[in-house]
Design an enzyme around this catalytic site. Structure first.
Site, PDB file in Angstrom:
ATOM      1  N   HIS A   1      43.759  21.478  21.524  1.00 60.14           N
ATOM      2  CA  HIS A   1      44.078  22.641  22.341  1.00 60.14           C
ATOM      3  C   HIS A   1      45.323  23.335  21.789  1.00 60.14           C
ATOM      4  O   HIS A   1      45.970  22.853  20.856  1.00 60.14           O
ATOM      5  CB  HIS A   1      44.280  22.226  23.794  1.00 60.14           C
TER       6      HIS A   1
ATOM      7  N   GLY B   1      43.328  10.477  31.867  1.00 58.77           N
ATOM      8  CA  GLY B   1      43.097   9.151  32.412  1.00 58.77           C
ATOM      9  C   GLY B   1      44.298   8.241  32.288  1.00 58.77           C
ATOM     10  O   GLY B   1      44.643   7.503  33.217  1.00 58.77           O
TER      11      GLY B   1
ATOM     12  N   SER C   1      37.695  21.642  34.769  1.00 52.72           N
ATOM     13  CA  SER C   1      38.506  22.505  33.916  1.00 52.72           C
ATOM     14  C   SER C   1      38.475  23.927  34.452  1.00 52.72           C
ATOM     15  O   SER C   1      37.488  24.356  35.058  1.00 52.72           O
ATOM     16  CB  SER C   1      37.956  22.482  32.487  1.00 52.72           C
ATOM     17  N   SER C   2      39.536  24.667  34.187  1.00 47.87           N
ATOM     18  CA  SER C   2      39.578  26.067  34.637  1.00 47.87           C
ATOM     19  C   SER C   2      38.618  26.958  33.855  1.00 47.87           C
ATOM     20  O   SER C   2      38.377  28.100  34.251  1.00 47.87           O
ATOM     21  CB  SER C   2      41.007  26.611  34.492  1.00 47.87           C
ATOM     22  N   CYS C   3      38.028  26.438  32.765  1.00 45.82           N
ATOM     23  CA  CYS C   3      37.084  27.251  31.985  1.00 45.82           C
ATOM     24  C   CYS C   3      35.761  27.457  32.718  1.00 45.82           C
ATOM     25  O   CYS C   3      34.891  28.175  32.235  1.00 45.82           O
ATOM     26  CB  CYS C   3      36.830  26.628  30.625  1.00 45.82           C
TER      27      CYS C   3
ATOM     28  N   TYR D   1      30.678  23.495  27.544  1.00 49.64           N
ATOM     29  CA  TYR D   1      31.612  22.622  28.276  1.00 49.64           C
ATOM     30  C   TYR D   1      31.750  23.085  29.720  1.00 49.64           C
ATOM     31  O   TYR D   1      31.726  22.276  30.659  1.00 49.64           O
ATOM     32  CB  TYR D   1      32.970  22.628  27.580  1.00 49.64           C
TER      33      TYR D   1
ATOM     34  N   LYS E   1      30.832  21.126  33.313  1.00 53.35           N
ATOM     35  CA  LYS E   1      31.796  20.908  34.389  1.00 53.35           C
ATOM     36  C   LYS E   1      31.318  21.530  35.711  1.00 53.35           C
ATOM     37  O   LYS E   1      31.548  20.981  36.788  1.00 53.35           O
ATOM     38  CB  LYS E   1      33.165  21.464  33.989  1.00 53.35           C
TER      39      LYS E   1
END
Length: 312
Positions: free
Chosen positions: A180, A17, A108-110, A137, A141
């Site tokens: 992370h 953000g 997210s790519s997860c 998570y 998403k």
């Protein structure tokens, strides 16, 4: 999106953000509204509704989320699922009710299955089981993507979604348990250098392959998509470059100036073996990242040093 348009950046103090706010200000946008979590609880539907009814933003960047690394995701599973579902549901619904012109939801790519074909294409969503450690998570998403699609289908809302790859950069979280991989490594190698440690120990085998993008590149991509993308299908946002965790560790070691040994604890989990985004659709639209990994890590480490000095 005009220079005078009222723009709400949800999660403006987070890494993503704050990068979006920097990008908007750099581009000359001055009518930006935001609230801290103390001022506005995004998990509270009524408070979010009241905020939208009062401020009437025309454009929304939905970057607010509860985020963390493998340990945090696996430990606080209920929190990650509940809070992220509430945040995105409240903001997306309030955006519809208050006639927001366009909303960009960042995921997210997860979201992709653990063993999806590589590189990850948008059509691979929901074709297999998720990585168990971050499943809550990821489910949240995925729900955000589907909310944007559903509000577009039912109400004609111009709500779009972008799924970034692994991010790092200014404003990251350097907590050793809840961060992370890159910020955790930066802190570990920095503290090892300061303390004169002989080695740094890292989780896993070092073999998993990962893709990383500097957060200001994501902010640039987000701005680009807000201006140029209006389709239902979510879009991957990444670099299309990958590196092993071992190679990443060597790079962070070099950037921080640590001169000791790197050891891997293979008894600890690796997570997903490979996670590379197929960014063909975004690249075909004309967008490409600007920062390579070494440049981004150097800037990030300098920010970490500056923040460490200020906190003392």
């Amino acid at each position: 999106m005009e220079k005078t348009s009222k723009i709400y950046v949800a999660g403006h103090r987070g890494m993503v953000g704050s990068a979006i706010v920097r990008k908007l200000e750099k581009e000359g946008y001055s009518n930006i509204v935001y609230r801290t979590s103390a001022e506005l609880d995004l998990t509270n539907q009524q408070k979010v509704e009241d905020f939208f009814a009062s401020e009437k933003p025309e454009y929304v960047f939905l970057a607010a989320a509860k985020v963390g690394g493998i340990v945090a995701n696996n430990t606080y599973r209920a929190d990650f699922l509940y809070e992220n579902l509430m945040i995105e549901s409240n903001i997306i619904h309030a955006s519809y009710r208050n006639n927001v012109s366009k909303l960009l939801f960042l995921g997210s790519s997860c979201i992709y299955p653990k063993f999806a074909p590589q590189p990850l294409k948008e059509e691979h969503l929901l074709t297999g089981l998720l990585e168990p450690t971050n499943e809550p998570y990821a489910i949240a998403k995925i729900a955000g993507i589907k909310l944007c699609e559903a509000y577009r289908d039912q109400y004609g809302c111009n709500f779009i979604s972008a799924m970034p790859t692994n991010l790092y950069g200014l404003g990251d979280n350097y907590h050793l348990q809840n961060s992370h991989v890159i910020p955790a490594m930066i802190r570990k190698f920095h503290e090892a250098k300061v303390n004169g440690a002989a080695f740094v120990e890292l989780w896993g085998t070092g073999t998993p392959l990962r893709e990383f993008m500097y957060v200001d590149d994501l902010a640039d991509a987000s701005f680009f998509l807000m201006m140029n993308y209006n389709e239902k299908l979510f879009i991957n946002a990444g670099t299309a470059d990958e590196i092993s965790i071992k190679e990443l560790a060597e790079t962070v070691k070099s950037v921080t100036g640590f001169e000791g040994e790197i050891r891997f604890d293979s008894s600890k989990p690796d997570g997903t073996p490979r996670k590379l985004m197929d960014c063909t659709r975004l690249h075909n639209l004309g967008w490409k990242h600007q920062f390579n990994l070494h440049e981004g890590l150097t800037l990030t480490y300098q920010y970490f040093l500056d923040s460490t000095i200020k906190s003392k």
